[in-house]
Write an enzyme that holds these catalytic residues in place. Structure first.
Site, PDB file in Angstrom:
ATOM      1  N   SER A  26       0.831  -1.210   0.000  1.00  0.00           N
ATOM      2  CA  SER A  26       0.000   0.000   0.000  1.00  0.00           C
ATOM      3  C   SER A  26       0.868   1.264   0.000  1.00  0.00           C
ATOM      4  O   SER A  26       1.853   1.357   0.737  1.00  0.00           O
ATOM      5  CB  SER A  26      -0.909   0.004   1.237  1.00  0.00           C
ATOM      6  OG  SER A  26      -1.554   1.248   1.350  1.00  0.00           O
ATOM      7  N   LEU A  27       0.474   2.245  -0.832  1.00  0.00           N
ATOM      8  CA  LEU A  27       1.185   3.531  -0.868  1.00  0.00           C
ATOM      9  C   LEU A  27       0.610   4.495   0.172  1.00  0.00           C
ATOM     10  O   LEU A  27       1.148   5.577   0.382  1.00  0.00           O
ATOM     11  CB  LEU A  27       1.068   4.168  -2.258  1.00  0.00           C
ATOM     12  CG  LEU A  27       1.613   3.366  -3.448  1.00  0.00           C
ATOM     13  CD1 LEU A  27       1.428   4.159  -4.735  1.00  0.00           C
ATOM     14  CD2 LEU A  27       3.092   3.039  -3.260  1.00  0.00           C
ATOM     15  N   LYS A  77     -13.552  -3.782   1.578  1.00  0.00           N
ATOM     16  CA  LYS A  77     -14.447  -2.629   1.377  1.00  0.00           C
ATOM     17  C   LYS A  77     -15.933  -2.984   1.452  1.00  0.00           C
ATOM     18  O   LYS A  77     -16.715  -2.240   2.019  1.00  0.00           O
ATOM     19  CB  LYS A  77     -14.150  -1.970   0.031  1.00  0.00           C
ATOM     20  CG  LYS A  77     -12.794  -1.276  -0.031  1.00  0.00           C
ATOM     21  CD  LYS A  77     -12.690  -0.563  -1.364  1.00  0.00           C
ATOM     22  CE  LYS A  77     -11.303  -0.114  -1.682  1.00  0.00           C
ATOM     23  NZ  LYS A  77     -11.238   0.575  -2.974  1.00  0.00           N
ATOM     24  N   ASN A  98     -14.392   2.670   2.221  1.00  0.00           N
ATOM     25  CA  ASN A  98     -12.924   2.676   2.199  1.00  0.00           C
ATOM     26  C   ASN A  98     -12.339   3.591   3.270  1.00  0.00           C
ATOM     27  O   ASN A  98     -11.125   3.657   3.431  1.00  0.00           O
ATOM     28  CB  ASN A  98     -12.377   3.054   0.804  1.00  0.00           C
ATOM     29  CG  ASN A  98     -12.424   4.544   0.539  1.00  0.00           C
ATOM     30  OD1 ASN A  98     -13.218   5.258   1.141  1.00  0.00           O
ATOM     31  ND2 ASN A  98     -11.584   5.013  -0.354  1.00  0.00           N
ATOM     32  N   ASP A 113     -13.803   6.697  -3.032  1.00  0.00           N
ATOM     33  CA  ASP A 113     -13.320   6.240  -4.355  1.00  0.00           C
ATOM     34  C   ASP A 113     -13.904   7.086  -5.487  1.00  0.00           C
ATOM     35  O   ASP A 113     -13.209   7.417  -6.441  1.00  0.00           O
ATOM     36  CB  ASP A 113     -13.676   4.765  -4.582  1.00  0.00           C
ATOM     37  CG  ASP A 113     -12.731   3.822  -3.839  1.00  0.00           C
ATOM     38  OD1 ASP A 113     -11.596   4.242  -3.537  1.00  0.00           O
ATOM     39  OD2 ASP A 113     -13.128   2.672  -3.574  1.00  0.00           O
ATOM     40  N   GLY A 140     -15.557  -3.774  -7.309  1.00  0.00           N
ATOM     41  CA  GLY A 140     -15.783  -2.659  -6.390  1.00  0.00           C
ATOM     42  C   GLY A 140     -15.484  -1.310  -7.035  1.00  0.00           C
ATOM     43  O   GLY A 140     -16.261  -0.357  -6.897  1.00  0.00           O
ATOM     44  N   THR A 162     -17.183 -11.417 -16.369  1.00  0.00           N
ATOM     45  CA  THR A 162     -18.362 -12.188 -15.957  1.00  0.00           C
ATOM     46  C   THR A 162     -19.589 -11.326 -16.252  1.00  0.00           C
ATOM     47  O   THR A 162     -19.876 -10.374 -15.517  1.00  0.00           O
ATOM     48  CB  THR A 162     -18.292 -12.505 -14.442  1.00  0.00           C
ATOM     49  OG1 THR A 162     -17.014 -13.067 -14.156  1.00  0.00           O
ATOM     50  CG2 THR A 162     -19.400 -13.438 -14.002  1.00  0.00           C
ATOM     51  N   ARG A 165     -22.457  -9.969 -13.813  1.00  0.00           N
ATOM     52  CA  ARG A 165     -22.120  -8.921 -12.849  1.00  0.00           C
ATOM     53  C   ARG A 165     -22.372  -7.529 -13.443  1.00  0.00           C
ATOM     54  O   ARG A 165     -22.956  -6.673 -12.792  1.00  0.00           O
ATOM     55  CB  ARG A 165     -20.642  -9.082 -12.492  1.00  0.00           C
ATOM     56  CG  ARG A 165     -20.371  -8.933 -11.036  1.00  0.00           C
ATOM     57  CD  ARG A 165     -18.948  -9.284 -10.740  1.00  0.00           C
ATOM     58  NE  ARG A 165     -18.564  -8.739  -9.463  1.00  0.00           N
ATOM     59  CZ  ARG A 165     -17.323  -8.709  -9.028  1.00  0.00           C
ATOM     60  NH1 ARG A 165     -16.344  -9.208  -9.769  1.00  0.00           N
ATOM     61  NH2 ARG A 165     -17.056  -8.204  -7.854  1.00  0.00           N
TER      62      ARG A 165
HETATM   63  N1  LIG Z   1      -6.092   3.920  -8.651  1.00  0.00           N
HETATM   64  C1  LIG Z   1      -6.905   3.713  -7.638  1.00  0.00           C
HETATM   65  O1  LIG Z   1      -7.048   4.556  -6.739  1.00  0.00           O
HETATM   66  C2  LIG Z   1      -7.691   2.448  -7.581  1.00  0.00           C
HETATM   67  C3  LIG Z   1      -8.786   2.333  -6.716  1.00  0.00           C
HETATM   68  C4  LIG Z   1      -9.523   1.142  -6.703  1.00  0.00           C
HETATM   69  C5  LIG Z   1      -9.131   0.088  -7.529  1.00  0.00           C
HETATM   70  N2  LIG Z   1      -8.050   0.242  -8.352  1.00  0.00           N
HETATM   71  C6  LIG Z   1      -7.635  -0.832  -9.248  1.00  0.00           C
HETATM   72  O2  LIG Z   1      -8.757  -1.219 -10.020  1.00  0.00           O
HETATM   73  C7  LIG Z   1      -8.730  -2.618 -10.275  1.00  0.00           C
HETATM   74  C8  LIG Z   1     -10.049  -3.255  -9.832  1.00  0.00           C
HETATM   75  O3  LIG Z   1     -10.182  -3.104  -8.433  1.00  0.00           O
HETATM   76  P1  LIG Z   1     -11.510  -3.599  -7.676  1.00  0.00           P
HETATM   77  O4  LIG Z   1     -11.423  -3.083  -6.306  1.00  0.00           O
HETATM   78  O5  LIG Z   1     -12.706  -3.303  -8.499  1.00  0.00           O
HETATM   79  O6  LIG Z   1     -11.289  -5.176  -7.678  1.00  0.00           O
HETATM   80  P2  LIG Z   1     -12.419  -6.316  -7.629  1.00  0.00           P
HETATM   81  O7  LIG Z   1     -13.601  -5.866  -6.860  1.00  0.00           O
HETATM   82  O8  LIG Z   1     -11.703  -7.553  -7.245  1.00  0.00           O
HETATM   83  O9  LIG Z   1     -12.897  -6.448  -9.184  1.00  0.00           O
HETATM   84  C9  LIG Z   1     -11.999  -6.871 -10.163  1.00  0.00           C
HETATM   85  C10 LIG Z   1     -12.607  -6.617 -11.521  1.00  0.00           C
HETATM   86  O10 LIG Z   1     -11.621  -6.946 -12.518  1.00  0.00           O
HETATM   87  C11 LIG Z   1     -12.113  -8.008 -13.352  1.00  0.00           C
HETATM   88  N3  LIG Z   1     -10.992  -8.892 -13.691  1.00  0.00           N
HETATM   89  C12 LIG Z   1     -10.104  -9.435 -12.830  1.00  0.00           C
HETATM   90  N4  LIG Z   1      -9.185 -10.159 -13.518  1.00  0.00           N
HETATM   91  C13 LIG Z   1      -9.523 -10.056 -14.823  1.00  0.00           C
HETATM   92  C14 LIG Z   1      -8.977 -10.590 -16.028  1.00  0.00           C
HETATM   93  N5  LIG Z   1      -7.899 -11.377 -16.011  1.00  0.00           N
HETATM   94  N6  LIG Z   1      -9.579 -10.308 -17.200  1.00  0.00           N
HETATM   95  C15 LIG Z   1     -10.676  -9.508 -17.239  1.00  0.00           C
HETATM   96  N7  LIG Z   1     -11.253  -8.978 -16.133  1.00  0.00           N
HETATM   97  C16 LIG Z   1     -10.668  -9.246 -14.942  1.00  0.00           C
HETATM   98  C17 LIG Z   1     -13.168  -8.706 -12.527  1.00  0.00           C
HETATM   99  O11 LIG Z   1     -14.049  -9.383 -13.397  1.00  0.00           O
HETATM  100  P3  LIG Z   1     -14.963 -10.609 -12.855  1.00  0.00           P
HETATM  101  O12 LIG Z   1     -16.215  -9.984 -12.326  1.00  0.00           O
HETATM  102  O13 LIG Z   1     -15.166 -11.437 -14.072  1.00  0.00           O
HETATM  103  O14 LIG Z   1     -14.158 -11.308 -11.791  1.00  0.00           O
HETATM  104  C18 LIG Z   1     -13.813  -7.502 -11.833  1.00  0.00           C
HETATM  105  O15 LIG Z   1     -14.657  -6.802 -12.714  1.00  0.00           O
HETATM  106  C19 LIG Z   1      -7.508  -3.151  -9.538  1.00  0.00           C
HETATM  107  O16 LIG Z   1      -6.433  -3.189 -10.435  1.00  0.00           O
HETATM  108  C20 LIG Z   1      -7.233  -2.103  -8.483  1.00  0.00           C
HETATM  109  O17 LIG Z   1      -5.880  -2.045  -8.103  1.00  0.00           O
HETATM  110  C21 LIG Z   1      -7.327   1.395  -8.389  1.00  0.00           C
END
Ligand SMILES: NC(=O)c1ccc[n+]([C@@H]2O[C@H](COP(=O)([O-])OP(=O)(O)OC[C@H]3O[C@@H](n4cnc5c(N)ncnc54)[C@H](OP(=O)(O)O)[C@@H]3O)[C@@H](O)[C@H]2O)c1
Length: 296
Positions: A26-27, A77, A98, A113, A140, A162, A165
């Site tokens: 975590s940063l 979260k 968060n 977020d 999320g 998927t 979803r």
């Molecule tokens: N920059 C920021 O401040 C910030 C903030 C929040 C999140 N993020 C980034 O955003 C991304 C998603 O975070 P999250 O919290 O939403 O995670 P999450 O709730 O675990 O959701 C992951 C999402 O990515 C999809 N996914 C995962 N692996 C995949 C693959 N190989 N091919 C295609 N789709 C894939 C999942 O699809 P399925 O439904 O099919 O599993 C789901 O829609 C992460 O990389 C996270 O680090 C960044």
């Protein structure tokens, strides 16, 4: 960072933290402690690795310790929502927390977020009202972004690996703002291509392209149909220039990675805990330095 702070800690100091599993990358500690130091506040921000089965106990314990609050990151979260005594409206609406404030034994949940996502777009004067947006991912982050774009008057197509979803999520958001969200089938190249061709803003809300798997990522979507006027916002920030951003720049698009979103969601948490305007530039510099030192 902690070593330099420890020698000054007095009896009036209070603690803020981040709970994640894992949490070591975590940063947030670097970013939040830099803000705390810049303003000489009697606070310290500490990472805590908490497994999902211990989340409820950890939150109760930290509340009992009269901590100021915590950030929650993956995978806590959504799980935290029923553990709160009260939810701010955004957290309630998206079903995600968060940022927690411990207030006289009560746990108040917030979600920053959406603000974190929108602020860098506002800084660029990006016109969201009426914009045609495409979000890839319905987890999320995708969910928080869909609501933030809905609030801003944009129209959004959402694609997810998927499909059930994204279908459910689009239907849910359409209950709030009728007709603004549309689910697209990842495999339906014709429909996806049409959405890309008229896209003003493309957001990647999946981990696709994230280090250490950034070299082998294959984008199985017609990204090269994006118009040069589209803005591409990748939530991934490791590496700083993702494969998606490279492809988009080949198409003539402007791009941005997710670091500013991270900084602004953290800045908003800081404002909620302290009531003080956060030193955003200090936080961004600290996050960048930490990121570079992790990569070195
Ligand atoms: N920059 C920021 O401040 C910030 C903030 C929040 C999140 N993020 C980034 O955003 C991304 C998603 O975070 P999250 O919290 O939403 O995670 P999450 O709730 O675990 O959701 C992951 C999402 O990515 C999809 N996914 C995962 N692996 C995949 C693959 N190989 N091919 C295609 N789709 C894939 C999942 O699809 P399925 O439904 O099919 O599993 C789901 O829609 C992460 O990389 C996270 O680090 C960044």
């Amino acid at each position: 960072m902690l070593d330099s702070i420890k020698s000054h800690i007095g009896g009036d100091w209070r603690v803020i933290g981040v709970l994640g599993y894992p949490v070591q990358h975590s940063l947030s500690p670097a970013m939040q402690n830099a803000a705390i130091q810049a303003l000489s506040l009697p606070l310290v921000y500490v990472p805590f690795e908490v497994s999902p089965e211990h989340l409820a106990t950890a939150l109760d314990g930290l509340s009992a310790l009269n901590m100021v609050g915590v950030n929650l990151t993956i995978p806590h979260k959504e799980a935290a929502v029923p553990l709160m005594d009260a939810l701010a409206s955004r957290a309630d609406r998206i079903g995600s927390v968060n940022t927690v404030v411990f207030d006289g034994g009560k746990k108040i949940g917030y979600s920053t977020d959406g603000i974190g996502f929108l602020t860098p777009l506002h800084e660029r004067r990006f016109q969201l009202k009426g914009a045609q947006c495409v979000i890839i991912g319905a987890g999320g982050a995708g969910r928080a972004i869909l609501y933030a774009l809905g609030e801003s008057g944009a129209s959004v197509s959402i694609i997810n690996r998927t499909p059930t979803r994204s279908e459910r999520l689009a239907a849910e958001v359409n209950q709030v703002w009728p007709g603004i969200a549309k689910h697209l089938e990842w495999a339906d190249k014709t429909e996806v291509e049409a959405a890309f061709r008229s896209c003003d803003l493309l957001v990647n809300a999946t981990p696709l392209g994230m280090a250490p798997h950034d070299k082998e990522v294959e984008w199985d979507l017609p990204l090269r149909t994006l118009p040069s006027t589209a803005f591409v916002y990748d939530l991934v920030y490791r590496p700083a220039k993702t494969r998606l951003m490279e492809i988009a720049e080949d198409c003539g698009c402007e791009t941005m990675n997710g670091l500013k979103m991270l900084v602004h969601q953290g800045a908003e948490s800081f404002r909620i805990w302290t009531g003080i305007t956060p030193p955003v530039a200090v936080m961004e510099r600290a996050a960048l330095e930490q990121l570079r030192s992790c990569e070195a």
